[in-house]
Enzyme design. Structure first.
Site, PDB file in Angstrom:
ATOM      1  N   GLN A  94      14.612 -30.177  53.433  1.00  0.00           N
ATOM      2  CA  GLN A  94      15.596 -29.978  52.377  1.00  0.00           C
ATOM      3  C   GLN A  94      15.566 -31.192  51.450  1.00  0.00           C
ATOM      4  O   GLN A  94      15.734 -32.322  51.892  1.00  0.00           O
ATOM      5  CB  GLN A  94      17.006 -29.828  52.961  1.00  0.00           C
ATOM      6  CG  GLN A  94      18.062 -29.707  51.865  1.00  0.00           C
ATOM      7  CD  GLN A  94      19.481 -29.737  52.381  1.00  0.00           C
ATOM      8  OE1 GLN A  94      20.307 -28.933  51.970  1.00  0.00           O
ATOM      9  NE2 GLN A  94      19.795 -30.659  53.272  1.00  0.00           N
ATOM     10  N   SER A 148      16.942 -37.671  58.938  1.00  0.00           N
ATOM     11  CA  SER A 148      16.979 -39.109  58.700  1.00  0.00           C
ATOM     12  C   SER A 148      17.668 -39.838  59.843  1.00  0.00           C
ATOM     13  O   SER A 148      18.715 -39.415  60.330  1.00  0.00           O
ATOM     14  CB  SER A 148      17.715 -39.404  57.393  1.00  0.00           C
ATOM     15  OG  SER A 148      17.878 -40.796  57.223  1.00  0.00           O
ATOM     16  N   HIS A 202       3.343 -41.383  50.656  1.00  0.00           N
ATOM     17  CA  HIS A 202       4.561 -41.180  51.439  1.00  0.00           C
ATOM     18  C   HIS A 202       4.824 -42.230  52.523  1.00  0.00           C
ATOM     19  O   HIS A 202       5.930 -42.293  53.067  1.00  0.00           O
ATOM     20  CB  HIS A 202       4.477 -39.800  52.098  1.00  0.00           C
ATOM     21  CG  HIS A 202       5.794 -39.132  52.298  1.00  0.00           C
ATOM     22  ND1 HIS A 202       6.992 -39.796  52.282  1.00  0.00           N
ATOM     23  CD2 HIS A 202       6.109 -37.832  52.540  1.00  0.00           C
ATOM     24  CE1 HIS A 202       7.979 -38.944  52.498  1.00  0.00           C
ATOM     25  NE2 HIS A 202       7.467 -37.752  52.657  1.00  0.00           N
TER      26      HIS A 202
END
Length: 748
Positions: A659, A558, A442
């Site tokens: 999400q 973000s 990641h």
């Protein structure tokens, strides 16, 4: 998509998930073994405010206003929902920038306008779009918001103590102002003042094993492979798609992502895309290193590593200056399967070492590289484009849950857990039983970038007959090469230890995939609110139902609107959420339904406001992290502010959420970030919502299945409350007054 003794974020440098690594992929991980017994020692996948989002509705005029800080609960007096401050994490729009930035010295938010489609189509790549620098929030604003976020999560005595510490830290002429000034100087000198601190804290300082603790997985729809050749044809098509997508990246031909939902049309930083196939996480004894394969000396990698039967093979994808066709790739994969089946040639499962704690793997690697054969093999893996793992059947039912587990940890040493190399950023898994997906390291990129890449690849696979770029076949294809290893008794000991630790991780993970099918985002949008905010409030209600308290919560947001932006944290456990969940549970009979509805609106409105604050660079987590790291460098001792129990607690994300919506049939999942926590990744679809819930069996307080049940009950209760709202009143809150924006702090 993405952890966990006592080197917590407030004390040590380590951390993952949002964030999670999260992430998400998720929250910064408390540095503690996933299995509690493991030595050593993130992450969201989907990211709110990413390149896309649920369109929702126009925001309430105050939705974009920075709460000064989040106000105490005041019942709403209008029946309308707050507008959707979209969680922005679905299919992105491709567009370009239209920024109006205030003159230097002003502290107002940049006016980020919606971009007309015609204008968007003409915009250049993100490197040329002139993205603004990430702003530095005002110090007093961050400190006030921090206290407001934690006041209802700690005892009154602890809060008063922490309040005094914060006031001393932020006093005029005090240490806080000194550190703030240093941060402003850092902002002037760097493209992004938090990126290095964030990367180290979230990922590279974390000593935990990557499987479950840090690496999220994306699970594809189940495939049906009648024979081995069908499995290999799928793998060949996938590799062909990787090569086509990489060619687009290499030529900078991928259009710039632009945000949808809140402040739609804003261009997003594309830098993360260029780490998809060129990154490698090198283990270190105290800190890992993220290596980018962009050397002007070394040639561009032209090979993929294929893992089969725990063996590793070099598959050259360019031979005699020609890219292999899909048919050529299939032929080479058949050779690899045949070579791997020769038991006389099998070597120890070296990939297991990459599943160990990062310090343990670094120690083992130091031993490995003493031999030139091992150095050569490691070099081939570290410089490859990606891994393709041809898995054996998992031997279990192919439910969503079991397929996800195969991706998260491979089922352990006895199954496919050694058929991996976790340091590589992308590992595409193609199982003989139809279990397929991708395992992600990641640290180089966030969840939405992974989703965009993966959706492109799956579309390529399904449309390969029309889209495949075929090169002329090479008549004589040299056989793929098996990577060789020389294993000393010391390495054999490391392998045995790694295998045992991986089994503990496998046994300790409590994981379930749950599909809520009573309604999806279509219904939520009809209520004129953000699906993401709605679901986040449902998660708070579910947690409170089980544990009768709220806890620090991480949701990825973000910040790709800014240069080199990654993520910040939306703190979803708001005072408004607490007021709502108490009314629904503790005072169920005493509070009328109409008042519960007003409280629900307030909770969604607060969630929406914090979302806007986060995606515009005004959240508190990155700011406090940077101040802490500057203090660590400047001061003999870490300031009391960052040693205080409230601060330490604020970074133990018991609920780590993200999400990750998709437009194709797939979903994302990851593990918890603290030993007593939950991971909750969700994928809102028009008529359903898919949840991936994770926790640890070793914690007697948590249960993934019970949490999933509580989520179901919460979503149904919230739907029933929505039914109280007459259809004629189901509209956004009044938007006549001009929306104001949070202070944008100090602009570069």
């Amino acid at each position: 998509m993405g952890l966990r003794t006592a080197k917590k974020r407030g004390l040590g440098g380590g951390g993952k998930w949002k964030r999670e690594e999260g992430g998400g992929t998720r929250g910064r991980r408390e540095v503690r073994p996933a299995c509690f017994l493991q030595s050593g020692g993130r992450g969201d996948p989907g990211d709110v405010g990413g390149p896309a989002g649920n369109p929702g509705c126009s925001p309430h005029p105050r939705a974009a206003t920075r709460p000064p800080p989040l106000p105490a609960h005041t019942p709403a007096h209008t029946p309308e929902w707050c507008g959707a401050a979209s969680a922005e994490a679905a299919e992105p729009r491709r567009a370009g920038p239209h920024l109006c930035i205030p003159a230097p010295g002003l502290t107002k938010t940049p006016i980020l306008e919606k971009v007309p489609r015609k204008m968007a189509a003409k915009t250049p790549s993100s490197e040329e779009s002139g993205l603004p620098k990430l702003p530095v929030p005002p110090l007093q604003q961050t400190l006030a918001t921090y206290l407001q976020c934690m006041r209802h999560l700690v005892s009154e005595e602890q809060f008063r103590k922490s309040q005094a510490i914060v006031q001393q830290f932020g006093a005029p002429g005090g240490l806080g102002e000194t550190l703030q000034q240093k941060l402003l100087e850092r902002q002037e000198k760097t493209a992004n003042w938090v990126s290095e601190y964030w990367l180290n804290d979230m990922y590279l300082n974390n000593r935990l094993a990557l499987p479950v603790n840090s690496s999220p997985a994306v699970i594809f729809a189940r495939q049906h492979f009648p024979g081995t050749d069908d499995q290999l044809r799928f793998a060949a098509s996938l590799i062909s798609g990787v090569l086509s997508y990489k060619a687009l990246l290499d030529s900078h031909s991928i259009p710039t992502d632009c945000a949808k939902g809140q402040l739609s049309g804003q261009p997003l930083c594309m830098k993360q895309y260029y780490g998809l196939f060129s990154s490698y996480r090198l283990p270190g004894h105290t800190q890992d290193t993220l290596v980018a394969q962009n050397s002007s000396i070394m040639p561009e990698p032209e090979h993929v590593i294929v893992a089969c039967c725990n063996q590793f093979f070099v598959l050259d994808v360019v031979i005699n200056f020609r890219r292999l066709s899909e048919g050529d790739l299939f032929t080479q994969l058949r050779k690899i399967v045949k070579m791997a089946s020769n038991e006389d040639e099998r070597l120890p499962p070296i990939g297991l070492l990459t599943s160990d704690g990062r310090s343990e793997w670094a120690e083992a690697r130091t031993v490995l590289v003493k031999d030139s054969t091992n150095r050569d093999s490691l070099d081939m893996i570290e410089r490859c484009i990606c891994l393709v793992c041809l898995d054996a059947p998992g031997g279990v039912e192919l439910s969503d849950t079991h397929r996800a587990l195969q991706l998260l940890h491979g089922g352990g040493y006895s199954k496919n857990g050694a058929n991996r190399w976790y340091d590589k950023s992308l590992q595409f898994v193609v199982g003989r039983d139809g279990t397929c997906g991708v395992v992600c390291e990641h640290s180089p990129f966030d969840g939405i970038v992974l989703v965009q890449c993966t959706e492109h690849l799956l579309k390529h696979v399904t449309q390969s007959s029309r889209k495949l770029i075929r090169a002329d076949s090479v008549s004589e294809l040299p056989a793929p090469r098996r990577l060789r290893w020389k294993c000393s008794p010391e390495i054999q000991g490391h392998l045995a230890s790694s295998a045992e630790k991986l089994q503990r991780i496998v046994k300790n993970l409590d994981f379930i995939v749950y599909k809520f099918d009573n309604y999806g985002k279509t219904f939520i949008k009809k209520q004129k609110c953000s699906p993401d905010a709605f679901i986040q409030v449902a998660l708070q209600l579910a947690f409170y139902r089980l544990h009768r308290r709220l806890v620090p919560t991480y949701e990825s947001a973000s910040i790709r609107r800014f240069q080199e932006g990654r993520v910040d944290n939306i703190r979803s456990a708001t005072p408004e959420a607490l007021a709502f969940v108490r009314a629904v549970t503790d005072h169920k009979a005493a509070v009328p339904a109409s008042e519960k509805l007003l409280l629900l609106k307030d909770a969604i409105r607060a969630q929406t406001a914090y979302t806007v604050m986060a995606i515009t660079g005004m959240a508190i987590d990155n700011h406090l992290l940077a101040l802490r790291e500057l203090a660590r460098a400047m001061c003999k001792e870490l300031p009391e502010m960052f040693m205080d129990e409230t601060y330490l607690m604020s970074n133990r994300f018991v609920l780590s959420t993200s999400q990750v919506p998709t437009t194709t049939e797939m979903f994302c999942c990851y593990g918890p970030v603290v030993p007593n926590g939950y991971g909750a990744c969700y994928n809102p679809q028009p008529e359903t919502i898919l949840f991936c819930i994770s926790s640890f069996h070793s914690c007697k307080e948590t249960s993934s299945s019970k949490f999933a049940k509580a989520v179901e009950e919460s979503l149904i209760d919230m739907r029933d409350l929505c039914s109280l709202l007459p259809p004629t009143e189901s509209k956004p809150l009044a938007t006549k007054e001009k929306a104001t924006r949070p202070s944008q702090g100090h602009q570069p």
